[in-house]
Design an enzyme around this catalytic site. Sequence first.
Site, mmCIF file in Angstrom:
data_model
loop_
_atom_site.group_PDB
_atom_site.id
_atom_site.type_symbol
_atom_site.label_atom_id
_atom_site.label_comp_id
_atom_site.label_asym_id
_atom_site.label_seq_id
_atom_site.Cartn_x
_atom_site.Cartn_y
_atom_site.Cartn_z
ATOM 1 N N HIS A 70 7.166 103.534 15.860
ATOM 2 C CA HIS A 70 8.257 102.287 16.026
ATOM 3 C C HIS A 70 7.762 100.875 15.571
ATOM 4 C CE1 HIS A 70 5.611 101.243 19.581
ATOM 5 N NE2 HIS A 70 6.428 100.097 19.709
ATOM 6 N N LYS A 99 -0.524 101.270 25.481
ATOM 7 C CA LYS A 99 -1.432 100.273 25.471
ATOM 8 C C LYS A 99 -1.185 99.035 24.562
ATOM 9 C CE LYS A 99 -5.340 102.500 25.746
ATOM 10 N NZ LYS A 99 -6.797 103.210 25.328
ATOM 11 N N LYS A 111 -4.316 108.977 17.202
ATOM 12 C CA LYS A 111 -5.367 109.209 17.791
ATOM 13 C C LYS A 111 -6.010 110.465 16.813
ATOM 14 C CE LYS A 111 -8.440 108.336 20.972
ATOM 15 N NZ LYS A 111 -8.582 106.916 21.572
#
Length: 475
Positions: A70, A99, A111
Site C-alpha cells: 500500500h 509498525k 522481512k
Amino acid sequence: MSKNQNKTGSYSFFNCIEKNFDKAARFISIEKGLLEQIKACNSVYRMHFPVKIGKEIKVIEAYRVQHSHHKLPCKGGLRYSMKVNQDEIMTLAALMTYKCAIVDVPFGGAKGGIKIDPQTISSENIEKITRRYTSELIKKNFIGPGIDVPAPDYGTGEREMSWIFDTFLSLRSGDVDALACVTGKPVSQGGVRGRKEATGLGVFYGIRELCHVKEDMYSIGLDVGLVGKKIIIQGLGNVGYHAASFFHESGAIIIALAEREGAIYNEKGLNVSKVFLHLKNYGSILNFPEAKNIENTEKALELECDILIPAALENVIHKNNANCIKAKIIGEAANGPITPEADEILDKKGVIIVPDIYLNAGGVTVSYFEWLKNLSHVRYGRMEKKFRENVNAEFLKVIETVCKKKISIEEKKMILRGPREIDLVRSGLEDTMINGFHKIRDLKKSLKIENMRTAAFLLSINKIIDSYEKLGIFP
Ligand code: NAD
C-alpha cells in the site's frame, strides 16, 4: 481448539498476529474483504540457492516477504537464524506494516530471512551467502530504493548491510540512488549516525513515556519516573544492549540480564558496559564477578521486577510461564515475544504490555531517516549547522547587552551549538516515540480498549485503510 490452532493447541506465529488484528478490527465498520486484503501477505519469495562451503555444496533456504504494497518501498529487516521459516518471516513482515503505519513511516512492511546459524559459519562464508542472497533478490526485482529496502535484524548488522549494498551497486552500477537500497549501513558507507542504537533507544523513550504517566503508574502501584525502577532484559544483542545502556544511564536498576547460555542477577544493579566487556572477553555473560549465575536462562524472566524487556526472540513468554511473570510492565523490544495465550493471562493479571508494533519501531524510524539521507545525498545538519550557530551567537550578544551580564564559556558552548546529524536523528526519534505513545494511549482511553496492543493495531489499521482510500482502491 480454534481453527487457527495447530495440533498441539498453539497458534502459528502468523495466526497470532491475525488474532491481534481481529481484536482491533472489532472497532472498525468496514467491509470484511477489505480487512482481509490488509491482513494478507502480498508477495512471498522462497528461494533455495547453492553455496560452496569448504569442499561441499550447501543448499541455502531463504525468504523475502513483502507483506503490503500500500506504500512503497517495502521495508524490513533481514535475520539469520536456524529458526527461520516462511511463517515466521510472513509474520515479521506483517508486523512491519503495522509498525510503519503507527510511526508514520511511509513504507509497506517486509522481512527477509536466511536459515543459517551465523555463530557456526565463518565470516567469509556469511559474506558469500549474503551476496548470493542479494543477487537472487535483484534477479526477481525484490530489492531497490523504491522497491524493497532491507535492514539489520536478529543475527545481522552493519557488516551484512554493507555487503548487500556493495552487491547491489556492482549489479546496478550508475544508479545514483543505490545507497538507499539498504539501511543500517556503517556511517562510512552511507549509514546515518544513530541507526545502530535506534531500536534500543526507541524502547527506552517508549517505556520512559509510560513511566511518566501518573495515572498508569498508580494503577499498577508504581511511582512515577524511571529512576530506581528494577529492570530485567533478555538478550544482550543490538537491541537489548542499547536499551539496557540507556535505562542504566537514566537511573533505572538493571537487576538481571539473560542470554542464551544463562542469566546473571544482582539485586543492587548490574553495570551494563562492564557486563558487555565481560561478554566480549569471555564469550559469555556467566561468571560476571558482581553477579550470581542463573543456569536456566528462562527463569530470569520470572524474577521479581518492575519492568521486563524481552529483546531476543519471539514466543519466549507463553502459557506455561506467563503466570510466573512478576513484572508490572513488559516492554516488547523483540518481535512477538508473547504468545496470544500468555497475552490473555498477563492482561488478566493487570500487567501493562507495551506492544512490539510500537515499542521497537525506533529502528525503522531511523532507517527511514537513513533512506531519506541517501536519496538527498547530503548529511543531516550539513546545510544548517553553521547558520544556526551564527544565529545563536547574534541572539546571545543581544541577551548579554540587554541583561548587562556576561554568559560563562560553558554556557556559551551549550547555547551556540548548531545541530549535528546525531542530534537531529535522536530528536526525530524521540518525537516519533513520544507521539506514537500518546496516540495509542488516547485511542485506548477514548474507546475504552482493553489494552495497548489492541489500541496500537487499531491505530495502525485505520491509517492503512486511510491510505488505501486515498489511493482510490477502497470505495
Ligand atoms: P541480535 O542478534 O543483535 O541479538 C539477539 C540476542 O539475543 C543475541 O545476543 C543472542 O545471543 C540473544 N539470545 C538468543 N536466544 C536467546 C535466549 N533464548 N535467551 C536469551 N538471549 C538469547 O538481534 P537484535 O537485532 O538485537 O534483535 C533482537 C530482537 O529485536 C528480534 O526479535 C528482532 O526482530 C527485534 N528487532 C530488532 C531491530 C533492530 O534494529 N535490530 C528492530 C526491531 C526489532
